[in-house]
Design a protein around this motif. Structure first.
Motif, PDB file in Angstrom:
ATOM      1  N   THR A 147      -2.043   6.152   9.880  1.00  0.00           N
ATOM      2  CA  THR A 147      -3.117   5.328   9.961  1.00  0.00           C
ATOM      3  C   THR A 147      -3.762   4.932   8.759  1.00  0.00           C
ATOM      4  OG1 THR A 147      -4.727   6.909  10.517  1.00  0.00           O
ATOM      5  CG2 THR A 147      -3.517   6.179  12.552  1.00  0.00           C
ATOM      6  N   VAL A 148      -3.304   5.498   7.746  1.00  0.00           N
ATOM      7  CA  VAL A 148      -3.999   5.142   6.177  1.00  0.00           C
ATOM      8  C   VAL A 148      -3.050   5.042   5.228  1.00  0.00           C
ATOM      9  CG1 VAL A 148      -6.256   5.836   6.876  1.00  0.00           C
ATOM     10  CG2 VAL A 148      -4.959   7.634   5.872  1.00  0.00           C
ATOM     11  N   GLY A 149      -3.353   4.299   3.965  1.00  0.00           N
ATOM     12  CA  GLY A 149      -2.391   4.469   2.955  1.00  0.00           C
ATOM     13  C   GLY A 149      -3.460   4.619   1.798  1.00  0.00           C
ATOM     14  N   VAL A 150      -2.785   4.447   0.467  1.00  0.00           N
ATOM     15  CA  VAL A 150      -3.517   4.507  -0.646  1.00  0.00           C
ATOM     16  C   VAL A 150      -3.189   3.232  -1.344  1.00  0.00           C
ATOM     17  CG1 VAL A 150      -3.898   5.449  -2.987  1.00  0.00           C
ATOM     18  CG2 VAL A 150      -3.407   6.941  -0.917  1.00  0.00           C
ATOM     19  N   GLU A 151      -4.370   2.610  -1.484  1.00  0.00           N
ATOM     20  CA  GLU A 151      -4.237   1.351  -2.297  1.00  0.00           C
ATOM     21  C   GLU A 151      -4.940   1.374  -4.010  1.00  0.00           C
ATOM     22  OE1 GLU A 151      -5.674  -2.877  -0.692  1.00  0.00           O
ATOM     23  OE2 GLU A 151      -7.491  -2.096  -1.799  1.00  0.00           O
ATOM     24  N   ILE A 152      -4.234   0.948  -4.776  1.00  0.00           N
ATOM     25  CA  ILE A 152      -4.510   1.144  -6.091  1.00  0.00           C
ATOM     26  C   ILE A 152      -4.871  -0.135  -6.733  1.00  0.00           C
ATOM     27  CG2 ILE A 152      -3.674   1.780  -8.358  1.00  0.00           C
ATOM     28  CD1 ILE A 152      -1.638   3.613  -7.152  1.00  0.00           C
ATOM     29  N   THR A 189       0.864  -1.204   0.143  1.00  0.00           N
ATOM     30  CA  THR A 189      -0.067  -0.145   0.037  1.00  0.00           C
ATOM     31  C   THR A 189       0.958   1.222   0.100  1.00  0.00           C
ATOM     32  OG1 THR A 189      -1.805  -1.236   1.261  1.00  0.00           O
ATOM     33  CG2 THR A 189      -1.718   1.268   1.252  1.00  0.00           C
ATOM     34  N   LEU A 190       0.471   2.266  -0.704  1.00  0.00           N
ATOM     35  CA  LEU A 190       1.260   3.400  -0.982  1.00  0.00           C
ATOM     36  C   LEU A 190       1.236   4.243   0.676  1.00  0.00           C
ATOM     37  CD1 LEU A 190       2.915   5.329  -2.773  1.00  0.00           C
ATOM     38  CD2 LEU A 190       0.576   6.406  -3.493  1.00  0.00           C
ATOM     39  N   THR A 191       1.985   4.593   1.177  1.00  0.00           N
ATOM     40  CA  THR A 191       2.019   5.469   2.490  1.00  0.00           C
ATOM     41  C   THR A 191       1.637   6.904   2.073  1.00  0.00           C
ATOM     42  OG1 THR A 191       4.500   5.977   2.391  1.00  0.00           O
ATOM     43  CG2 THR A 191       4.030   3.895   3.389  1.00  0.00           C
ATOM     44  N   THR A 192       1.140   7.464   3.347  1.00  0.00           N
ATOM     45  CA  THR A 192       0.499   8.664   3.296  1.00  0.00           C
ATOM     46  C   THR A 192       1.306   9.439   4.263  1.00  0.00           C
ATOM     47  OG1 THR A 192      -1.270   8.584   4.714  1.00  0.00           O
ATOM     48  CG2 THR A 192      -1.504   8.110   2.192  1.00  0.00           C
ATOM     49  N   TYR A 202      -8.467   5.160   0.260  1.00  0.00           N
ATOM     50  CA  TYR A 202      -7.816   5.056   1.311  1.00  0.00           C
ATOM     51  C   TYR A 202      -7.908   3.493   2.083  1.00  0.00           C
ATOM     52  CZ  TYR A 202      -7.267  10.215   1.444  1.00  0.00           C
ATOM     53  OH  TYR A 202      -6.916  11.402   1.060  1.00  0.00           O
ATOM     54  N   LYS A 203      -6.642   3.136   2.505  1.00  0.00           N
ATOM     55  CA  LYS A 203      -6.882   1.797   3.289  1.00  0.00           C
ATOM     56  C   LYS A 203      -6.552   1.836   4.712  1.00  0.00           C
ATOM     57  CE  LYS A 203      -4.996  -2.886   2.738  1.00  0.00           C
ATOM     58  NZ  LYS A 203      -3.915  -3.650   2.132  1.00  0.00           N
ATOM     59  N   ALA A 204      -7.090   1.561   5.705  1.00  0.00           N
ATOM     60  CA  ALA A 204      -6.941   1.605   6.999  1.00  0.00           C
ATOM     61  C   ALA A 204      -5.484   0.762   7.248  1.00  0.00           C
ATOM     62  CB  ALA A 204      -8.011   0.946   7.751  1.00  0.00           C
ATOM     63  N   LEU A 205      -4.710   1.315   7.978  1.00  0.00           N
ATOM     64  CA  LEU A 205      -3.469   0.555   8.292  1.00  0.00           C
ATOM     65  C   LEU A 205      -3.468   0.377   9.887  1.00  0.00           C
ATOM     66  CD1 LEU A 205      -0.778   2.513   6.167  1.00  0.00           C
ATOM     67  CD2 LEU A 205      -1.963   0.331   5.518  1.00  0.00           C
ATOM     68  N   ASN A 210      -2.104  12.558   2.244  1.00  0.00           N
ATOM     69  CA  ASN A 210      -1.605  13.018   0.990  1.00  0.00           C
ATOM     70  C   ASN A 210      -0.597  11.688   0.473  1.00  0.00           C
ATOM     71  OD1 ASN A 210      -3.299  15.024   0.553  1.00  0.00           O
ATOM     72  ND2 ASN A 210      -2.028  16.289   1.508  1.00  0.00           N
ATOM     73  N   ALA A 211      -0.494  11.380  -0.726  1.00  0.00           N
ATOM     74  CA  ALA A 211       0.571  10.447  -1.039  1.00  0.00           C
ATOM     75  C   ALA A 211       1.011  10.792  -2.535  1.00  0.00           C
ATOM     76  CB  ALA A 211      -0.009   9.032  -1.163  1.00  0.00           C
TER      77      ALA A 211
END
Length: 169
Positions: A107-112, A100-103, A146-149, A159-160
């Motif tokens: 507590t959240v990342g970006v999932e593509i 997952t891309l870090t932001t 957004y993906k919960a980490l 932002n990422a």
């Protein structure tokens, strides 16, 4: 004493020489081709873009791994060379252990994901190859969410940034 040191050095050198002589060798081949041109990035769907994931409620996340705010985006390629059969995209950047891309919100990342919205494209790995259409164009459709980490998502900026590299097949 000097003769013993020289004899020891000669034995060590001989042993090292034997190890080098026992090594095997192989051939590495590099393959590819040079084409006149690849594809043109359609200016109406630029490869440099901002995907707005909006303002999401922290309470909408239901534990680690859940996603919220899925948003589609595309990269459009036109005028592809006849030697090009298709293309994929590698999104590169800072990633968590699950890709997952870090932001800037831990507590959240970006999932593509692929166009289907469920097939995850891990950061730093290529997407599926999309074939060229009869009009020599390739439309690469994706989704970001957004993906919960963490078990509890905290409010704040999330932002990422990733670099998109088109890979031609």
């Amino acid at each position: 004493m000097f003769k013993k040191i020289m004899l020891s050095a000669a034995i060590v050198a001989a042993m090292g020489t034997t190890a080098v002589q026992a090594a095997t060798s192989g051939t590495i081949s590099f393959e590819g081709s040079i084409v006149d041109a690849t594809c043109t990035v359609d200016t109406s769907a630029n490869i440099t873009q901002t995907v707005n994931l909006g303002k999401q409620d922290a309470g909408d996340f239901d534990g680690v791994g859940t996603t919220v705010g899925q948003t589609p985006f595309s990269i459009s390629l036109t005028d592809c060379n006849t030697d090009i059969d298709g293309a994929s995209v590698t999104f590169s950047g800072d990633a968590t252990t699950d890709g997952t891309l870090t932001t800037d919100n831990t507590t959240v990342g970006v999932e593509i994901t692929q166009e289907d919205g469920t097939t995850v494209i891990p950061i730093n790995q290529a997407s599926a190859v999309i074939s060229k259409s009869p009009d020599n164009s390739i439309l690469l459709n994706f989704n970001a969410a957004y993906k919960a980490l963490a078990a509890t998502v905290t409010s704040g900026q999330a932002n990422a940034q990733a670099t998109a590299t088109v890979n031609y097949n």
